[in-house]
Design an enzyme around this catalytic site. Structure first.
Site, short mmCIF file in Angstrom:
data_model
loop_
_atom_site.label_atom_id
_atom_site.label_comp_id
_atom_site.label_asym_id
_atom_site.label_seq_id
_atom_site.Cartn_x
_atom_site.Cartn_y
_atom_site.Cartn_z
N TYR A 172 16.12 2.74 44.49
CA TYR A 172 14.95 2.44 43.67
C TYR A 172 15.25 2.73 42.19
O TYR A 172 14.94 1.92 41.31
CB TYR A 172 13.71 3.25 44.14
CG TYR A 172 12.54 2.99 43.22
CD1 TYR A 172 11.83 1.79 43.28
CD2 TYR A 172 12.18 3.92 42.24
CE1 TYR A 172 10.80 1.52 42.40
CE2 TYR A 172 11.14 3.65 41.36
CZ TYR A 172 10.45 2.45 41.44
OH TYR A 172 9.45 2.18 40.55
N ARG A 219 9.17 15.00 36.94
CA ARG A 219 8.11 15.47 36.05
C ARG A 219 6.75 14.88 36.41
O ARG A 219 5.72 15.55 36.36
CB ARG A 219 8.46 15.09 34.59
CG ARG A 219 7.44 15.53 33.56
CD ARG A 219 7.62 14.77 32.25
NE ARG A 219 7.52 13.32 32.48
CZ ARG A 219 7.96 12.40 31.63
NH1 ARG A 219 8.56 12.74 30.51
NH2 ARG A 219 7.82 11.11 31.91
N ARG A 229 1.26 6.49 43.70
CA ARG A 229 2.67 6.06 43.66
C ARG A 229 3.51 7.22 44.18
O ARG A 229 3.29 8.37 43.82
CB ARG A 229 3.08 5.72 42.23
CG ARG A 229 2.55 4.39 41.73
CD ARG A 229 3.12 4.07 40.38
NE ARG A 229 2.63 4.99 39.39
CZ ARG A 229 1.62 4.74 38.54
NH1 ARG A 229 1.06 3.56 38.55
NH2 ARG A 229 1.22 5.64 37.69
N PHE A 289 22.00 6.17 20.13
CA PHE A 289 21.04 5.46 20.99
C PHE A 289 21.19 5.88 22.46
O PHE A 289 20.19 6.07 23.16
CB PHE A 289 21.26 3.95 20.83
CG PHE A 289 20.56 3.11 21.85
CD1 PHE A 289 19.19 2.91 21.78
CD2 PHE A 289 21.27 2.54 22.91
CE1 PHE A 289 18.54 2.15 22.74
CE2 PHE A 289 20.63 1.78 23.87
CZ PHE A 289 19.26 1.58 23.78
#
Ligand code: D61
Ligand code: MG
Length: 416
Positions: A172, A219, A229, A289
């Protein structure tokens, strides 16, 4: 700002970072001569909590492509996340989203009124225009990743399919985050900023996404449960409770803490790959980044470790000062390795010897230390420098108080 400074009271280097951040020139991004572009970056700043800043600091060659990559996947995710859309409606959109992005004028208004990024899909025609203006090479990468992510999301949205085993959990997270890593690596190599090896290392690119996503899933236990969910794998939580929601029951608090350690330990398994990936990245704007989200994830994981609050409070976050400090410090591999060592040590110090994952987590922390000492010897001096800015006790407080007063004076005189 004042409250952010207060929260960083015992961290003078965070106070300094906050003040520098506040005083930095603000007019860095100017899109006023390009209305369409202004709209795109408006959506980026509205939808992204942490990615907007790092995307806007990218080199011009990649900035629009990665901004659109983000907005397209955020659009897709806004359909996935909306539990008010029934599955017969949702699944076809997820599966065909890679075609929708070529349809000029397409918009979507079926999100529930409280879906946080609803407006992005209401104005999605702007995103499609931007996408169609990209170089074909970037369009191809984005469409391919969108197709694979949408199909993966559709699979896990299907009635009766859940994140059951730890293999499902990895799968997932591959769909929703690992694939982003693969797409970004392809872009870095395609534009010539990075070697072709970066795109070839799909395993490491995948881990970059998995570490971020697993930290978020750990978290967001309570928020996701509230919206029905479920992403914590049953193979893990099943060791500690009959039902996932039982972990919040006060009588299960010991089991809940053990389960949390298990989730933290699982996420830490990706750190080795993260460091190896970052070591390959040579372009300075690509490096920051890539590195900033990862150091924020280890800081977040440290905050989660042994923190029972994740079962009682939503929206627990690292300090604003900590974020700004991490963004400032993450500009080369030695400094990033030092940050990983700093947080690994904090994680280890907090561990409870009675916890069943005490040893696993200790080994993972030791491994980070060992890899960094061996491969990034410069991280040792950087770590000493970082630790000098994280003070506790009276001497620290006195210096901190001085830093806070200095910060307040600077701010007052600047904005008076
Ligand atoms: C280097 C730099 C950035 C990276 C990277 C490597 C590898 C992977 C990623 C970023 C992706 C990390 C995703 C972690 C945050 N998770 C989410 O946002 C969840 O949604 C996942 C599906 C949409 C992905 C959107 C995305 C995110 C970051 C990007 C990007 C696309 C494109 C380019 C750059 C960064 C999460 O969302 C919750 C929410 O709505 O806030 C969820 O639904 O689970
Ligand atoms: Mg989602």
């Amino acid at each position: 700002m004042a409250s952010a400074i207060l929260a960083s009271l015992f961290h003078p280097s965070e106070v300094l970072a906050l003040v520098q951040y506040k005083l930095a020139p603000k007019t860095k991004y100017d899109y006023t001569n390009d209305k369409a572009r202004e709209r795109l970056y408006h959506h980026l700043n509205m939808t992204s909590r942490s990615f907007a800043a790092v995307i806007q600091d990218l080199d011009e060659e990649l900035k629009d492509a990665i901004c659109l990559f983000y907005l397209i996947l955020r659009g897709l995710d806004t359909i996935e996340d909306d539990m008010t859309i029934d599955l017969e409606t949702k699944i076809p959109y997820l599966k065909t989203f890679h075609e929708i992005i070529y349809q000029k004028g397409w918009t979507f208004t079926k999100n529930g009124p409280n879906e946080k990024d609803r407006q992005l899909l209401v104005e999605f025609d702007v995103v499609i225009e931007g996408f169609l203006a990209l170089k074909p090479a970037y369009q191809t990468i984005i469409a391919d990743i969108t197709k694979r992510m949408g199909n993966g999301m559709a699979h896990y949205a299907t009635a009766g399919i859940h994140v059951d085993t730890t293999a499902d959990y990895d799968e997932y997270c591959h769909y929703v985050a690992g694939l982003v890593g693969l797409g970004l690596s392809e872009m870095f190599s395609a534009c010539g900023f990075e070697s072709p090896m970066v795109a070839k290392r799909k395993d490491l690119s995948n881990s970059m996404g998995l570490f971020l996503q697993k930290t978020n899933i750990t978290r967001d236990y309570l928020e996701d449960l509230r919206d029905n969910r479920r992403f914590w794998p049953k193979e893990i939580w099943g060791l500690y409770a009959e039902k996932l929601e039982d972990l919040v029951k006060p009588e299960n608090s010991d089991k809940a803490k053990q389960c949390l350690s298990h989730m933290v330990s699982n996420a830490m398994g990706h750190i080795k790959d993260v460091l190896e990936y970052l070591e390959m990245i040579k372009n300075p704007s690509c490096f920051k980044f890539c590195a900033i989200p990862q150091v924020m994830a280890i800081a977040t994981l440290n905050m989660l470790h042994t923190n029972y609050k994740i079962f009682t409070h939503e929206n627990i976050k690292i300090r604003k000062g900590e974020t700004v400090w991490l963004m400032k410090e993450s500009d080369n591999i030695d400094k990033v390795a030092a940050i990983f060592r700093l947080y690994a040590r904090e994680v280890n110090n907090k561990s409870d010897p009675l916890d069943p994952h005490f040893v696993d987590i200790g080994v993972a922390c030791g491994e980070i230390e060992q890899i960094c000492v061996g491969k990034y010897p410069g991280s040792t001096a950087e770590l000493a420098r970082l630790q000098a800015g994280v003070m506790a006790g009276t001497s620290g407080s006195v210096i901190t108080a001085a830093a806070v007063v200095a910060g307040a004076v600077v701010l007052k005189s600047t904005f008076a």
